[in-house]
Design a protein around this motif. Structure first.
Motif, PDB file in Angstrom:
ATOM      1  N   PRO A   1       0.814  -1.216   0.000  1.00  0.00           N
ATOM      2  CA  PRO A   1       0.000   0.000   0.000  1.00  0.00           C
ATOM      3  C   PRO A   1       0.852   1.273   0.000  1.00  0.00           C
ATOM      4  N   GLU A   2       1.972   1.263   0.732  1.00  0.00           N
ATOM      5  CA  GLU A   2       2.804   2.477   0.778  1.00  0.00           C
ATOM      6  C   GLU A   2       3.409   2.797  -0.589  1.00  0.00           C
ATOM      7  N   ALA A   3       3.847   1.739  -1.281  1.00  0.00           N
ATOM      8  CA  ALA A   3       4.437   1.955  -2.609  1.00  0.00           C
ATOM      9  C   ALA A   3       3.373   2.470  -3.570  1.00  0.00           C
ATOM     10  N   LEU A   4       2.144   1.971  -3.421  1.00  0.00           N
ATOM     11  CA  LEU A   4       1.085   2.423  -4.318  1.00  0.00           C
ATOM     12  C   LEU A   4       0.774   3.904  -4.076  1.00  0.00           C
ATOM     13  N   LYS A   5       0.773   4.296  -2.804  1.00  0.00           N
ATOM     14  CA  LYS A   5       0.530   5.724  -2.516  1.00  0.00           C
ATOM     15  C   LYS A   5       1.621   6.582  -3.154  1.00  0.00           C
ATOM     16  N   GLN A   6       2.851   6.085  -3.053  1.00  0.00           N
ATOM     17  CA  GLN A   6       3.976   6.819  -3.647  1.00  0.00           C
ATOM     18  C   GLN A   6       3.802   6.940  -5.170  1.00  0.00           C
ATOM     19  N   LEU A   7       3.362   5.841  -5.782  1.00  0.00           N
ATOM     20  CA  LEU A   7       3.140   5.871  -7.234  1.00  0.00           C
ATOM     21  C   LEU A   7       2.056   6.876  -7.611  1.00  0.00           C
ATOM     22  N   VAL A   8       0.979   6.868  -6.846  1.00  0.00           N
ATOM     23  CA  VAL A   8      -0.130   7.782  -7.142  1.00  0.00           C
ATOM     24  C   VAL A   8       0.360   9.225  -6.997  1.00  0.00           C
ATOM     25  N   ASP A   9       1.148   9.473  -5.975  1.00  0.00           N
ATOM     26  CA  ASP A   9       1.713  10.803  -5.748  1.00  0.00           C
ATOM     27  C   ASP A   9       2.583  11.268  -6.921  1.00  0.00           C
ATOM     28  N   ILE A  10       3.432  10.364  -7.385  1.00  0.00           N
ATOM     29  CA  ILE A  10       4.385  10.732  -8.443  1.00  0.00           C
ATOM     30  C   ILE A  10       3.689  10.867  -9.798  1.00  0.00           C
ATOM     31  N   LEU A  11       2.793   9.922 -10.094  1.00  0.00           N
ATOM     32  CA  LEU A  11       2.226   9.885 -11.444  1.00  0.00           C
ATOM     33  C   LEU A  11       0.952  10.721 -11.586  1.00  0.00           C
TER      34      LEU A  11
END
Ligand code: PEP
Ligand code: CO
Length: 485
Positions: free
Chosen positions: A326-336
């Motif tokens: 979940p943390e990596a997905l949040k990071q992805l959403v933030d970046i992309l």
């Protein structure tokens, strides 16, 4: 601050010491100040071939970059607007095509049959969901594949794995398996030929819903589902004539159908070479396709693919599977998806029939916590790949249906909604996935197994998926359409 400097293996295979550009988390255009079409080279790039000659790679990229774009920014923008509608539940995304297109099968019947099956599926989905359906083909560029191993060994001989026609060729010889930069140019040309044919089919009578008989594939005559499909087609035809009589609008006056293209944006030199600026538009556009996606194996938030895709203005998708935290997905959403721009980000989940129940919920919560809107799409194929005892890669139709069924329910139970499906299919009569209305079994697999890579649904199985999704959506909407009888 921790130094981000490190040595990475870049696409050409050379080792270079690089300092990644920092990511600036402010509005899209400010953030772009630290991005360029080749800034991905400062990050570790997974799944890239090692070419023998860097100069040759640059020469081919130069040549492609001067050729006309395959799609236009206004088409890309129109798709983004439509995807925004799917994210909010007004429309539904149908994305499908081969696992990998092959240069050898760039022929009229393969292309037309794929278009027909997607059109038929979309018709069924429109009818069941009562929503606009956005049609996106996995074609005109689906030529590069991620592989588990860089090398394949046979009888003690190791050669580079086949990575798709954009990179090398399937036969197990050194000449065929050596990555050849010239194939990028062949890929661009094949994509242009495919698109040219699709555009002309779409812009003329072929896709006119008044002429549904043009879309028929031969199977319609003797499939167990033929009656259901024909009944639906008749109802649609009648509704259409009724509406036209009321509105006084007649065939030829309406632009009926949009068709969009997509592929996995895996091979970064090819994507970079088609990344352009456009007059009177801000930013950079990837004009090799309307809707590129980042594959599951290249979705590292620190990796080169995410760096490249954060900078282009296309709508983009990311495939997410069981390993996604979940943390990596949040990071992805933030970046992309920094600006929460409508239609920008689609998340395609592919967990497998047995894992979706425990895996999807936590990721739905994680995305909700970002406050951003994304389009959720289910790929029920890639988590359900199995090997038969004879070593043939297959997928069980029942597993595919079950994952899709659960996906609709899990989204609904979490106050979310499933806005699309992503599947691997072909318009041909192949036997690659077992099960379905005709009850294909493992002994059938050898009869017509053509895929070089993942097993695809044949036309009949693909229609069956559409009928299933249509019934499910109709039920979730509390309606009982004629297709339920
Ligand atoms: C694919 O879509 O063919 C593929 C390789 O998918 P994934 O990245 O989900 O494994
Ligand atoms: Co695949």
């Amino acid at each position: 601050m921790m130094s981000l400097e490190r040595t990475v293996r870049v696409a050409s295979g050379a080792r270079r010491k690089l300092t990644p550009v920092p990511y600036v988390r402010t509005g899209a255009h400010q953030a772009m100040a630290d991005w360029s079409p080749d800034s991905w080279r400062t990050k570790p790039a997974a799944q890239q071939p090692v070419y023998r000659d860097d100069a040759e790679v640059s020469r081919v990229m130069q040549e492609i970059s001067k050729l006309p774009p395959l799609v236009t920014s206004w088409e890309v923008g129109a798709l983004k607007t439509q995807l925004a509608g799917a994210a909010t539940g007004e429309s539904f995304l149908l994305q499908g095509g081969d696992c990998a297109e092959s240069f050898d099968h760039c022929d009229s019947s393969t292309i037309a049959n794929k278009l027909k099956i997607l059109l038929q599926m979309s018709l069924v989905l429109v009818h069941g969901s009562q929503k606009r359906v956005i049609r996106v083909g996995r074609f005109a560029g689906q030529y590069a594949k991620p592989r588990s191993d860089d090398y394949e060994t046979r009888d003690g001989v190791s050669l580079p794995s086949y990575r798709g026609d954009l990179i090398n060729r399937p036969p197990f010889t050194e000449a065929d398996r050596t990555p050849d930069p010239e194939l990028m140019l062949r890929g661009y040309e094949r994509a242009a030929l495919t698109l040219n044919f699709i555009r002309s089919l779409v812009s003329r009578g072929f896709v006119d819903p008044h002429r549904l008989e043009y879309w028929d594939l031969d199977w319609v005559k003797n499939s167990p589902m033929a009656d259901e499909y024909r009944r639906m087609a008749r109802t649609i035809g009648e509704s259409l004539r009724f509406m036209e009589n009321i509105l006084g609008v007649h065939p030829g006056e309406l632009q009926w159908i949009d068709f969009f293209t997509s592929h996995e944006g895996l091979h970064l030199p090819y994507e970079q070479a088609q990344t352009r600026r456009v007059p009177r538009q801000e930013g950079w556009w990837n004009l090799s396709t309307h809707f590129p996606w980042i594959g599951m194996r290249t979705a590292d938030p620190e990796g080169a693919h995410v760096e490249y895709f954060r900078g282009v203005r296309n709508p983009i998708a990311v495939k997410i599977g069981g390993g996604m935290r979940p943390e990596a997905l949040k990071q992805l959403v933030d970046i992309l998806h920094p600006d929460n721009e409508p239609g920008r980000l689609t998340l395609i989940h592919r967990f497998g029939n047995e894992s979706i129940e425990r895996s999807l919920g936590p990721l739905l919560y994680a995305v909700r916590a970002t406050g951003k809107t994304v389009l959720w799409c289910c790929d029920p194929m890639h988590g359900n790949t199995r090997m038969t005892a004879d070593g043939i890669k297959t997928r069980h139709f029942g597993d595919i249906l079950s994952e899709l069924d659960q996906a609709f329910d899990i989204h609904a139970a979490h106050g979310s909604h499933l806005g699309g499906i992503h599947i691997e299919l072909t318009g041909e009569d192949v036997t690659e996935c077992v099960g379905g209305a005709r009850g294909l079994n493992e002994t059938d697999l050898t009869r017509a197994y053509q895929s070089q890579l993942d097993p695809r649904l044949n036309y009949e199985q693909a229609i069956e998926i559409a009928l299933f999704a249509a019934r499910k959506m109709s039920k979730l909407n509390g309606r009982h359409g004629p297709q339920q009888v």
